[in-house]
Structures are given as C-alpha cells and as structure tokens.
Design a protein around this motif. Structure first.
Motif, PDB file in Angstrom:
ATOM      1  N   VAL B  88      -8.271   0.417  -1.116  1.00 34.54           N
ATOM      2  CA  VAL B  88      -6.965   1.041  -1.324  1.00 34.54           C
ATOM      3  C   VAL B  88      -7.024   2.215  -2.311  1.00 34.54           C
ATOM      4  O   VAL B  88      -6.499   3.289  -2.011  1.00 34.54           O
ATOM      5  CB  VAL B  88      -5.916  -0.012  -1.729  1.00 34.54           C
ATOM      6  CG1 VAL B  88      -4.662   0.640  -2.251  1.00 34.54           C
ATOM      7  CG2 VAL B  88      -5.588  -0.882  -0.544  1.00 34.54           C
ATOM      8  N   ILE B  91      -8.629   5.104  -0.526  1.00 36.48           N
ATOM      9  CA  ILE B  91      -7.718   5.681   0.468  1.00 36.48           C
ATOM     10  C   ILE B  91      -6.715   6.605  -0.220  1.00 36.48           C
ATOM     11  O   ILE B  91      -6.452   7.718   0.229  1.00 36.48           O
ATOM     12  CB  ILE B  91      -6.974   4.564   1.228  1.00 36.48           C
ATOM     13  CG1 ILE B  91      -7.915   3.839   2.173  1.00 36.48           C
ATOM     14  CG2 ILE B  91      -5.804   5.137   2.021  1.00 36.48           C
ATOM     15  CD1 ILE B  91      -7.297   2.677   2.880  1.00 36.48           C
ATOM     16  N   SER B  95      -6.584  10.508   0.508  1.00 39.67           N
ATOM     17  CA  SER B  95      -5.459  11.064   1.261  1.00 39.67           C
ATOM     18  C   SER B  95      -4.692  12.090   0.424  1.00 39.67           C
ATOM     19  O   SER B  95      -4.189  13.076   0.966  1.00 39.67           O
ATOM     20  CB  SER B  95      -4.533   9.956   1.752  1.00 39.67           C
ATOM     21  OG  SER B  95      -4.153   9.129   0.711  1.00 39.67           O
ATOM     22  N   ASP B 176      -8.534   5.254   7.870  1.00 41.70           N
ATOM     23  CA  ASP B 176      -7.368   4.452   7.513  1.00 41.70           C
ATOM     24  C   ASP B 176      -6.283   5.278   6.858  1.00 41.70           C
ATOM     25  O   ASP B 176      -5.220   4.763   6.556  1.00 41.70           O
ATOM     26  CB  ASP B 176      -7.779   3.324   6.559  1.00 41.70           C
ATOM     27  CG  ASP B 176      -8.213   2.108   7.330  1.00 41.70           C
ATOM     28  OD1 ASP B 176      -7.797   2.000   8.492  1.00 41.70           O
ATOM     29  OD2 ASP B 176      -8.940   1.278   6.781  1.00 41.70           O
ATOM     30  N   SER B 177      -6.570   6.557   6.550  1.00 39.27           N
ATOM     31  CA  SER B 177      -5.636   7.253   5.681  1.00 39.27           C
ATOM     32  C   SER B 177      -4.742   8.249   6.423  1.00 39.27           C
ATOM     33  O   SER B 177      -4.172   9.127   5.790  1.00 39.27           O
ATOM     34  CB  SER B 177      -6.384   7.942   4.544  1.00 39.27           C
ATOM     35  OG  SER B 177      -7.498   8.610   5.024  1.00 39.27           O
ATOM     36  N   GLN B 180      -1.063   7.849   5.294  1.00 40.71           N
ATOM     37  CA  GLN B 180      -0.941   8.174   3.874  1.00 40.71           C
ATOM     38  C   GLN B 180      -0.981   9.677   3.647  1.00 40.71           C
ATOM     39  O   GLN B 180      -0.230  10.203   2.831  1.00 40.71           O
ATOM     40  CB  GLN B 180      -2.061   7.494   3.079  1.00 40.71           C
ATOM     41  CG  GLN B 180      -1.872   6.006   2.918  1.00 40.71           C
ATOM     42  CD  GLN B 180      -2.404   5.207   4.091  1.00 40.71           C
ATOM     43  OE1 GLN B 180      -2.576   5.727   5.177  1.00 40.71           O
ATOM     44  NE2 GLN B 180      -2.660   3.940   3.868  1.00 40.71           N
ATOM     45  N   ASN B 225       2.690   4.628  -0.705  1.00 43.26           N
ATOM     46  CA  ASN B 225       1.387   4.583  -0.055  1.00 43.26           C
ATOM     47  C   ASN B 225       0.572   3.370  -0.448  1.00 43.26           C
ATOM     48  O   ASN B 225      -0.139   2.800   0.372  1.00 43.26           O
ATOM     49  CB  ASN B 225       0.597   5.846  -0.391  1.00 43.26           C
ATOM     50  CG  ASN B 225       0.875   6.938   0.597  1.00 43.26           C
ATOM     51  OD1 ASN B 225       1.365   6.668   1.682  1.00 43.26           O
ATOM     52  ND2 ASN B 225       0.571   8.158   0.223  1.00 43.26           N
ATOM     53  N   SER B 229      -0.706   0.830   2.215  1.00 37.85           N
ATOM     54  CA  SER B 229      -2.138   0.596   2.412  1.00 37.85           C
ATOM     55  C   SER B 229      -2.470  -0.876   2.265  1.00 37.85           C
ATOM     56  O   SER B 229      -3.249  -1.425   3.045  1.00 37.85           O
ATOM     57  CB  SER B 229      -2.965   1.388   1.401  1.00 37.85           C
ATOM     58  OG  SER B 229      -2.527   2.692   1.322  1.00 37.85           O
ATOM     59  N   SER B 233      -3.827  -3.044   5.300  1.00 35.78           N
ATOM     60  CA  SER B 233      -5.205  -3.529   5.288  1.00 35.78           C
ATOM     61  C   SER B 233      -5.238  -5.058   5.377  1.00 35.78           C
ATOM     62  O   SER B 233      -6.211  -5.628   5.840  1.00 35.78           O
ATOM     63  CB  SER B 233      -5.951  -3.055   4.043  1.00 35.78           C
ATOM     64  OG  SER B 233      -5.905  -4.006   3.042  1.00 35.78           O
TER      65      SER B 233
END
Lengths: 330, 291
Positions: B88, B91, B95, B176-177, B180, B225, B229, B233
């Motif tokens: 996290v 990320i 981002s 994953d971002s 975000q 965010n 996240s 996740s």
C-alpha cells in the motif's frame, strides 16, 4: 580584515548555484535553454519508460499470442514471431466457447452497470441534498458497506440466493445492483454523493418554484446533468464486473453458465478436453515452453478485447469526467 | 388524491427518506441480514439435510480452531497482511509520482493518460493470474542483467535480496495503482495555480512548494487512496485467504467455519483501517483548518 573577508565570502556561499553562475555571467541564454532541453528530455524519458512498463503485459500478450509453438520455444525469438499466425485465436475462441461466455459476461456487467447508475444516482442524490433524522447513521452504514469484505457475508448470501433458486442465473448480480448494492455499490453511491454536493441548487429551486415535485426535479433536471459521474460509474462497474472472479465463482457453478473470465481460468485447467489433448501433443518434445502459452495469451486477449474496445471509445471523455465529477472528494 | 397533511419539515424528511429507501431495503437484504446470519453461523456447526440446514451451537469452537488447528489459516493471514502493508505505501508513492508527471501540459497528453489507466482494465482477475503463472508479471530486467551478482559485492546479501524482491513486485504495484493515479490526478487539478504563483514570488523552489502546498492539499485524497488500496488489496482475486475460505465453504461444505474465518478476517481489516484513520486524523484536521 578578517571580518571583511568573511562578509564577502558568505553571501556567495549561501546563494544557489544558478544565481552565482548568473552573477558571474556564465549562465547566458543558450546555457539556460540547453538546461531546459535536458529537463524536458529527462521528463519524456521517464514518462516513456513508465508507459512501456504499463503497456508491457499487453504487448507481451499480443506478441505471444501471434507465435506458433516453435517460436515460443525458440530463444532467439523475443518479440516478433517469425511467422505470423492467427491460428491460436481460433483455437482459443473455440476452447473458450466465446459467444456463450461473452453473452454471460455482457449481461452481468452491462446489466449491473446500468442498474447501478440508476439506483446509486438516486440514492446519492438523497444523501447529497437531504438531511433527516438518522442521516449520520445511514451515511456511516454506507461507508461500512464499502469496507465489509465480500467473503464475510458470502455464506448467508449464497444460501439466500440458492433458497430463491437464483444459482446459475444472472439474478444474484443484477438484483443487488437494482438496490444500489452489488459489486462496489457503496463506492458508486459515494461518487454520486460527491458529484451532487458540488452542484449549485439554483436549478432545483427554479424547478420547484415552477411546480415540479422532488422526483420530477431529480429525474428531469439533476440526473441528466450527472453525465460525468455516470460515465465513471458505468466504466468502473462494467470493468469490475467483467474481471471479477469471486462472485461468479460463487454463484455460477456449472460450466455452461460460466462467464468469460471463468472460462479463461478453466482454460488449460483440469477437466478441459482441448487442454488435455494439447498437453499430450506437446509433452513429448524437450525444451518446450510452458504448455500452450501462446493459446492462453490469445485467450487473454479475447477476454479483455470487448472492454478494451469500450475503453478506447470512452477513454477521452473518461479522463475529463474524472476531473469534473469530483471523484476525489473535498 | 387527498394529500397527506404534513408540515413542511416532515415532508422534507419524507422526501429524503424516499430517495434513500431503495438503498435501505438493499442494505437490509444484502448486508444487514447476511451479516447477522453469518455471525450466527460462526457460532454454530451447520449440517445440510433434507429439511434445510440444521444448526447446533458450538460456541467459540470455530474461532479457536482457526487459531489452533487450522494449519493454513494463520500463515495465509500473515502473508496477506504483510503483502498489503508493504504494497500500500508503495502504491501510494508511485501513484502520486505518476499523477504529478501526468498533471502537466505535454505532447500526447491524452495518450499517456489513457495508457496509465489501462491497468484498471487489464490487471484484475483471471488475466492477472494467467500472466503471473507465465512469469510475465515480473519485468525481465532484474534477471537479465545479472544484477544480484553485480551488486552483492557492495550490499549484504539479505538486504539485497529483499530489495530486488520489492523491485520485482514493482510491476504488480504499478498495475494496482490505476484508480489511485486517477484520484490523485483529479485532486491535483483542484489545487489553484495562484497558490504556486504566490509561493514562487516568495522565492520557494519546486521542491519546497511540493511539500508546503501540494502535499498538504492532497492529504484528503491520500486518505481516500489508502482506504481504497487497503480494501482492494484485501479483496483481490489472487488473495489466498479468499480462496481458502471458498474452499472450506464449498468443497468441505463447512459453512460455520467459513463464516468464522470471514469474521476474523473482517476484524483484522477493521483494525488496520482504524490505525490508518488515527494516523490521518491529525493531518486531516490541519487541512480542515486551512480551508
């Protein structure tokens, strides 16, 4: 004497390099421009390399899916296959039973997306414009809904839906969406709340004075104005439903009802006729790459192709919408 | 039709309730009742029979079993927690970096933005797990250049290995971002340019104005965010705990134990979210004051 020397040295030391250079006349216009060119070049270098990393999986999939078996195993072939072939796609198309999976995926994602737009927008408007007894509690419950992981309530929901006879139908996805729930429904309500809160309420007042009721005001005035938020909710909802595997794996249990991503997960998994014959064919040769890599990648491409096309169409508007809709909150 | 006699105030309340009534019904059907039932199941042993489910009260047995007899649950839980807590922050940093890069005028702006949100579409669900099976989720740079041997002369092996490992997972972080980046970008757009101009007039460098203007102003999006996240996740498709629970529930038909694990998982997530809220409280109240 010493004092004087110190005072002449110190200011020069403390000032930044560029000022000193300029003072000594070394930083003329040309040098300044070349500094800027280097700066911009560096910026584009960074952003282009990041772009490559973001595109890497897509490029990888496209390149591998075009290759034939010899090319996959051949170490000299990196990106561009020696012989172009679309054979993998037709194989993957049949193995995925594309139209069946596509129909299921499309009904689930587009149906839910449209219903979520309608319901989440209505609820979001209520949360944005009205204060009533118990408002705070409802809002906290809304946030709470967003945070509860789906696996905590999966058992009762499964039993509930199976009592209703909804297993292996699209109803477990569509009906919660109708009530503003479903996959990430709370998040979509929050997006609409943020959007409606930022709207001036002059328009509504005008409509009310002209004699429109609250629902008419909402439906005729506010809802059509919420297009940026709608676009975001629509795209997110379609994409997340399309790629979700947890809920489909729970509620769609017979292979006939599988959606595309489930079929892809099963592709080259167990109890798959095509996969078994293919692995028998390839297992004999030595130095083979992982079984059917090229076909799997072709399957991946086919699975995401519909939403990729959708994304290409709405992409430009999508980015603008994000900026205008206040998704980020205040 | 005869109109109900209500005061202005009561009518206003009724309008509000009718707007959110749809959601409230849904909340009861798809959240409150299932939550209550799963709480009930977690204290019972359930047997499937002809007349439906038969529940016998077993008290805390399921919870005890999760922590003592189940060999899979605790390691999986720990693994999920560790990967979330390391990913996290990465990320968030990544981002924010991307959002700042994208937030300036340049050639091909639309193209770059389109590409940076692409992961939202590709990197989820079945595609991601297929790619990871094939090893395509790791960028080949770190293997190809024989980085480990080259660097092991300067950095002790243990530290180097973890460093390289996190570098490898960087691709996962990047994929994953998508959302975000979007949220940060939208947040950056709301900061007024005149703030930066004023700072520039006062002689602030770009570095200073990032920490004194951009960073505090972006704090609410940081919270959004972080929450997003963490939640995403914990509910990701390749999450081990989720498949473990599904296995227990649908392969072994052990509904009670599955519900109990779901609740333990939920409590853990809630604790982490609580800590996040505590950490952000101070900086958030600072931004509130500034407005």
């Amino acid at each position: 004497m010493l004092k004087e020397a110190a005072s002449t040295v110190r200011p020069a030391d403390m000032e930044p390099l560029s000022t000193r250079l300029r003072a000594s006349g070394k930083l003329d216009r040309a040098a300044k421009r070349s500094f800027r060119v280097i700066h911009v070049a560096f910026y584009y270098l960074v952003i282009l390399s990041l772009t490559f990393v973001f595109l890497y999986p897509l490029l990888y999939m496209v390149s591998k899916s075009m290759m034939q078996m010899q090319d996959v195993a051949d170490a000299t072939v990196q990106w561009i296959p020696k012989k172009l072939s679309f054979h993998n796609y037709s194989l993957a198309w049949n193995a995925l039973n594309f139209w069946g999976g596509f129909a299921n995926s499309a009904i689930i994602s587009f149906g839910s997306a449209v219903l979520q737009i309608l319901s989440c927008s209505l609820v979001g408007y209520g949360f944005a414009r009205y204060r009533f007894p118990g408002y705070m509690m409802c809002f906290v419950l809304l946030l709470f809904t967003f945070l509860v992981p789906p696996q905590t309530i999966v058992v009762p929901l499964y039993l509930f839906f199976s009592d209703l006879g909804w297993i292996n139908t699209h109803l477990p996805f569509v009906i919660p969406s109708l009530f503003g729930h479903g996959l990430k429904g709370a998040l979509f309500v929050l997006i609409f709340v943020q959007f409606y809160r930022r709207m001036p309420n002059v328009l509504e007042e005008a409509a009310r004075i002209d004699g429109a009721g609250p629902f008419r005001t909402y439906w005729r005035i506010m809802f059509p104005l919420a297009k940026p938020a709608m676009l975001i909710v629509f795209l997110f909802s379609v994409v997340w439903h399309w790629n979700d595997s947890f809920e489909p794996n729970t509620y769609l249990t017979t292979p006939d009802f599988y959606n595309l991503s489930q079929r892809l997960a099963m592709f080259y998994g167990t109890n798959n006729q095509a996969a078994e014959t293919m692995s028998q064919m390839t297992s004999g040769s030595i130095g083979m790459a992982p079984t059917g890599l090229n076909q799997i990648m072709a399957g991946c491409i086919l699975t995401i192709l519909p939403i990729l096309i959708l994304y290409l169409f709405v992409q430009r508007h999508f980015v603008e919408s994000v900026e205008r809709s206040g998704i980020a909150g205040e | 039709m005869k109109k109900l006699k209500l005061s202005m105030r009561a009518r206003y309340f009724m309008e509000g309730y009718s707007f959110i009534s749809l959601w409230l019904i849904g909340f009861l059907m798809f959240m409150a009742i299932p939550l209550g039932r799963s709480m009930y199941y977690s204290f019972h042993a359930l047997k499937v029979s002809k007349d439906g489910l038969i529940a016998t009260f077993v008290g805390m047995d399921h919870f005890r079993a999760a922590f003592t007899t189940d060999v899979n649950f605790l390691p999986l839980l720990k693994e999920t927690m560790v990967s979330t807590l390391t990913q996290v922050p990465l990320i968030l940093i990544f981002s924010l970096f991307c959002a700042i890069l994208l937030n300036r005028g340049m050639i091909g702006k639309t193209f770059f933005r389109g590409v940076f949100f692409l992961p939202v579409i590709i990197a989820s669900g079945a595609i991601l797990s297929k790619l990871m099976d094939q090893g395509a989720a790791n960028l080949p740079i770190f293997y190809n250049q024989n980085l480990y041997n080259k660097l092991s002369a300067f950095i002790p092996g243990d530290i180097l290995e973890t460093l390289l490992k996190s570098a490898e997972s960087l691709t996962l972080v990047m994929w994953d971002s998508g959302v975000q980046i979007l949220i940060f970008l939208a947040g950056l757009q709301t900061i007024s340019i005149s703030l930066y101009e004023a700072a520039k007039c006062d002689g602030a460098t770009a570095w200073e104005s990032f920490w004194k203007i951009t960073f505090p102003m972006i704090m609410p999006m940081m919270l959004v965010n972080t929450l997003f996240s963490i939640v995403s996740s914990f509910t990701k498709a390749d999450n081990q705990i989720m498949s473990h629970i599904l296995n227990v529930v649908f392969k072994n038909n052990d509904f009670g134990y599955g519900s109990a694990m779901g609740w333990i998982y939920f409590v853990f997530i809630f604790l982490i979210l609580g800590v996040v809220f505590l950490l952000f409280r101070k900086s958030l109240s600072a931004t509130e004051g500034r407005k």
